[in-house]
Design a protein around this motif. Structure first.
Motif, PDB file in Angstrom:
ATOM      1  N   PHE A   1      38.300  94.044   7.720  1.00 48.18           N
ATOM      2  CA  PHE A   1      36.999  93.434   7.968  1.00 48.18           C
ATOM      3  C   PHE A   1      36.740  92.259   7.018  1.00 48.18           C
ATOM      4  O   PHE A   1      36.236  91.202   7.435  1.00 48.18           O
ATOM      5  N   ASN A   2      37.053  92.434   5.752  1.00 48.26           N
ATOM      6  CA  ASN A   2      36.772  91.377   4.775  1.00 48.26           C
ATOM      7  C   ASN A   2      37.659  90.146   4.956  1.00 48.26           C
ATOM      8  O   ASN A   2      37.262  89.040   4.576  1.00 48.26           O
ATOM      9  N   TYR A   3      38.846  90.329   5.510  1.00 49.16           N
ATOM     10  CA  TYR A   3      39.730  89.191   5.762  1.00 49.16           C
ATOM     11  C   TYR A   3      39.320  88.417   7.005  1.00 49.16           C
ATOM     12  O   TYR A   3      39.385  87.183   7.046  1.00 49.16           O
ATOM     13  N   THR A   4      38.921  89.141   8.041  1.00 46.48           N
ATOM     14  CA  THR A   4      38.687  88.493   9.331  1.00 46.48           C
ATOM     15  C   THR A   4      37.246  88.032   9.522  1.00 46.48           C
ATOM     16  O   THR A   4      37.006  87.043  10.218  1.00 46.48           O
ATOM     17  N   PHE A   5      36.284  88.709   8.942  1.00 48.56           N
ATOM     18  CA  PHE A   5      34.880  88.348   9.154  1.00 48.56           C
ATOM     19  C   PHE A   5      34.567  86.915   8.719  1.00 48.56           C
ATOM     20  O   PHE A   5      33.916  86.169   9.478  1.00 48.56           O
ATOM     21  N   PRO A   6      34.990  86.465   7.521  1.00 47.46           N
ATOM     22  CA  PRO A   6      34.697  85.074   7.152  1.00 47.46           C
ATOM     23  C   PRO A   6      35.304  84.062   8.112  1.00 47.46           C
ATOM     24  O   PRO A   6      34.675  83.039   8.427  1.00 47.46           O
ATOM     25  N   VAL A   7      36.530  84.333   8.575  1.00 47.80           N
ATOM     26  CA  VAL A   7      37.173  83.412   9.513  1.00 47.80           C
ATOM     27  C   VAL A   7      36.359  83.298  10.795  1.00 47.80           C
ATOM     28  O   VAL A   7      36.209  82.208  11.365  1.00 47.80           O
ATOM     29  N   LEU A   8      35.813  84.426  11.238  1.00 49.80           N
ATOM     30  CA  LEU A   8      35.068  84.439  12.495  1.00 49.80           C
ATOM     31  C   LEU A   8      33.680  83.826  12.354  1.00 49.80           C
ATOM     32  O   LEU A   8      33.269  82.993  13.166  1.00 49.80           O
ATOM     33  N   ILE A   9      32.965  84.230  11.318  1.00 50.90           N
ATOM     34  CA  ILE A   9      31.545  83.890  11.237  1.00 50.90           C
ATOM     35  C   ILE A   9      31.318  82.437  10.832  1.00 50.90           C
ATOM     36  O   ILE A   9      30.243  81.880  11.097  1.00 50.90           O
ATOM     37  N   LEU A  10      32.306  81.808  10.202  1.00 52.70           N
ATOM     38  CA  LEU A  10      32.166  80.407   9.808  1.00 52.70           C
ATOM     39  C   LEU A  10      32.539  79.441  10.928  1.00 52.70           C
ATOM     40  O   LEU A  10      32.207  78.259  10.867  1.00 52.70           O
ATOM     41  N   ALA A  11      33.217  79.968  11.945  1.00 50.92           N
ATOM     42  CA  ALA A  11      33.699  79.123  13.044  1.00 50.92           C
ATOM     43  C   ALA A  11      32.737  79.193  14.227  1.00 50.92           C
ATOM     44  O   ALA A  11      31.877  80.073  14.304  1.00 50.92           O
ATOM     45  N   PRO A  12      32.842  78.251  15.170  1.00 53.43           N
ATOM     46  CA  PRO A  12      32.029  78.305  16.382  1.00 53.43           C
ATOM     47  C   PRO A  12      32.333  79.600  17.147  1.00 53.43           C
ATOM     48  O   PRO A  12      33.463  80.093  17.101  1.00 53.43           O
ATOM     49  N   PRO A  13      31.396  80.199  17.824  1.00 51.92           N
ATOM     50  CA  PRO A  13      30.042  79.677  18.087  1.00 51.92           C
ATOM     51  C   PRO A  13      29.006  80.103  17.046  1.00 51.92           C
ATOM     52  O   PRO A  13      27.819  79.825  17.217  1.00 51.92           O
TER      53      PRO A  13
ATOM     54  N   SER B   1      47.056 101.185   2.432  1.00 55.75           N
ATOM     55  CA  SER B   1      46.021 100.165   2.592  1.00 55.75           C
ATOM     56  C   SER B   1      46.589  98.762   2.389  1.00 55.75           C
ATOM     57  O   SER B   1      46.184  97.812   3.079  1.00 55.75           O
ATOM     58  N   PHE B   2      47.538  98.623   1.460  1.00 54.75           N
ATOM     59  CA  PHE B   2      48.185  97.323   1.245  1.00 54.75           C
ATOM     60  C   PHE B   2      48.935  96.874   2.494  1.00 54.75           C
ATOM     61  O   PHE B   2      48.912  95.692   2.861  1.00 54.75           O
ATOM     62  N   ALA B   3      49.569  97.827   3.171  1.00 53.75           N
ATOM     63  CA  ALA B   3      50.315  97.493   4.388  1.00 53.75           C
ATOM     64  C   ALA B   3      49.387  96.987   5.490  1.00 53.75           C
ATOM     65  O   ALA B   3      49.778  96.149   6.308  1.00 53.75           O
ATOM     66  N   PHE B   4      48.140  97.484   5.516  1.00 50.53           N
ATOM     67  CA  PHE B   4      47.195  97.047   6.544  1.00 50.53           C
ATOM     68  C   PHE B   4      46.862  95.563   6.407  1.00 50.53           C
ATOM     69  O   PHE B   4      46.634  94.876   7.399  1.00 50.53           O
ATOM     70  N   GLY B   5      46.796  95.071   5.187  1.00 51.74           N
ATOM     71  CA  GLY B   5      46.358  93.694   5.006  1.00 51.74           C
ATOM     72  C   GLY B   5      47.448  92.699   4.703  1.00 51.74           C
ATOM     73  O   GLY B   5      47.174  91.500   4.595  1.00 51.74           O
ATOM     74  N   LEU B   6      48.695  93.144   4.570  1.00 49.25           N
ATOM     75  CA  LEU B   6      49.777  92.270   4.134  1.00 49.25           C
ATOM     76  C   LEU B   6      49.966  91.074   5.066  1.00 49.25           C
ATOM     77  O   LEU B   6      49.981  89.921   4.623  1.00 49.25           O
ATOM     78  N   TYR B   7      50.113  91.338   6.345  1.00 49.90           N
ATOM     79  CA  TYR B   7      50.322  90.256   7.320  1.00 49.90           C
ATOM     80  C   TYR B   7      49.217  90.252   8.375  1.00 49.90           C
ATOM     81  O   TYR B   7      49.454  89.817   9.508  1.00 49.90           O
ATOM     82  N   LEU B   8      48.037  90.712   8.009  1.00 48.39           N
ATOM     83  CA  LEU B   8      46.960  90.876   8.979  1.00 48.39           C
ATOM     84  C   LEU B   8      46.632  89.572   9.706  1.00 48.39           C
ATOM     85  O   LEU B   8      46.602  89.530  10.947  1.00 48.39           O
ATOM     86  N   LEU B   9      46.374  88.510   8.959  1.00 47.54           N
ATOM     87  CA  LEU B   9      45.970  87.255   9.592  1.00 47.54           C
ATOM     88  C   LEU B   9      47.084  86.675  10.455  1.00 47.54           C
ATOM     89  O   LEU B   9      46.811  86.090  11.520  1.00 47.54           O
ATOM     90  N   ASP B  10      48.317  86.834  10.038  1.00 46.68           N
ATOM     91  CA  ASP B  10      49.444  86.374  10.863  1.00 46.68           C
ATOM     92  C   ASP B  10      49.503  87.154  12.170  1.00 46.68           C
ATOM     93  O   ASP B  10      49.738  86.581  13.248  1.00 46.68           O
TER      94      ASP B  10
END
Length: 338
Positions: free
Chosen positions: A132-144, A269-278
């Motif tokens: 959530f913390n990795y993806t929320f900023p990417v989403l909420i700062l972008a359109p719409p 937990s580290f494995a969940f976020g290692l390549y999450l954005l990719d």
């Protein structure tokens, strides 16, 4: 703080102040739990006119004949003073082997209920702290949505709401276990508390579906808060009661079990976020979060049902394995057997 116009540096100053205050309170009030008390031996009873002897528990264990005497009394050794608890060091326990103690902690990865705690903590920490913390900023700062950067931290409101709604149900696990204990002839089984986890099995996966679908299709921003809130509501139950279940199941050597849990949950937990954005860029939010992560969480949660029906059988089986014999042979402190 950013919304109020303060510098981002102030945030770290405040964090440092709270950390320092927490350190002081921990030093003063968190006592070292490794304290080997020497159990007193026997002592005469002042109330007996016929000079009968009151035996300590250790004497009865060494001399069965002592059980034929008048009474047995377990004597409570004296507690350390407050000043003694402030010592930053403690005595070395020469009864325990250093390397064996470390190695024995890793054997708990082979115990099903302990591994379930590890996977549960790892998954939910990975979801809350990374996904959530990795993806929320990417989403909420972008359109719409086009939110301002200083509003990104408002995601914490979803965490607060989720946990706040779950806290009032904290008592349910003990209440259910007490009810089932009475029905079982006042015999407590560790599995009796697990029934309260049944709603949490499905709530977290629903939250992940809501979040992933909202993110993928750019739906109303409320879905980006509802998803984490539902997931965190479920995680409160899983964090609290799954750990309590493992301790109820294997209460003899809790400290080494917790070592295994701390190591294992960090790896998962580290494995969940290692390549999450990719992964999200390649496959999309629905596939990764609403699909793969949701499925992993659901499978882990469904273990509740397995332990409810087969938990006692699993413990009985493991009591006769080489693992239990290893713990019994290598743990030298009285009462510390696996």
């Amino acid at each position: 703080m950013l919304n109020a116009g303060y510098s981002w540096r102030l945030f770290f100053y405040v964090e440092a102040a709270f950390a320092g205050l927490l350190f002081i309170f921990a030093f003063l009030f968190v006592e070292e739990t490794s304290y080997k008390r020497a159990t007193p031996g026997s002592m005469p009873s002042d109330t007996d006119s016929d000079s009968r002897k009151v035996y300590g528990q250790s004497e009865v264990e060494k001399d069965p004949a002592a059980a034929e005497h008048v009474e047995v009394q377990t004597l409570v050794p004296p507690r350390r003073s407050f000043l003694q608890t402030l010592k930053p060091w403690s005595a070395i326990d020469h009864d325990e082997e250093f390397f064996m103690t470390a190695a024995r902690s890793f054997t708990y990865f082979l115990v099903p209920s302990v591994f379930w705690v590890i996977s549960t903590y790892g998954i939910y920490i990975g979801l809350g702290a990374l996904v959530f913390n990795y993806t929320f900023p990417v989403l909420i700062l972008a359109p719409p949505y086009n939110w301002k950067p200083e509003n990104v931290g408002l995601l914490a409101l979803a965490n607060i709401v989720g946990y706040a709604l779950a806290v009032p149900f904290t008592f349910t696990s003990d209440r259910l276990a007490a009810y089932l204990t009475r029905k079982n002839g006042n015999i407590r089984e560790a599995d009796m508390r697990l029934g309260v986890l049944l709603p949490a099995i499905i709530i977290a996966p629903i939250g992940l579906i809501v979040y992933g679908v909202t993110a993928q299709n750019k739906l109303h921003w409320f879905g980006l808060f509802a998803g984490p809130a539902l997931t965190n509501f479920s995680s409160y139950f899983m964090f609290t009661f799954v750990l309590a279940y493992a301790i109820d199941s294997y209460e003899a050597n809790t400290s080494e079990m917790l070592i295994a849990m701390c190591i294992g949950k960090q790896i998962i937990s580290f494995a969940f976020g290692l390549y999450l954005l990719d992964w999200v860029v390649q496959s999309g939010y629905v596939v990764i979060i609403s699909g793969i992560f949701m499925a992993v969480t659901l499978v882990n949660n469904l273990a509740v049902i397995g332990f409810m029906f087969f938990g006692k059988r699993i413990r009985t089986y493991y009591a006769g394995t080489w693992l239990a014999k290893l713990h019994k042979r290598t743990i030298k402190q009285p009462g510390m057997t696996a």
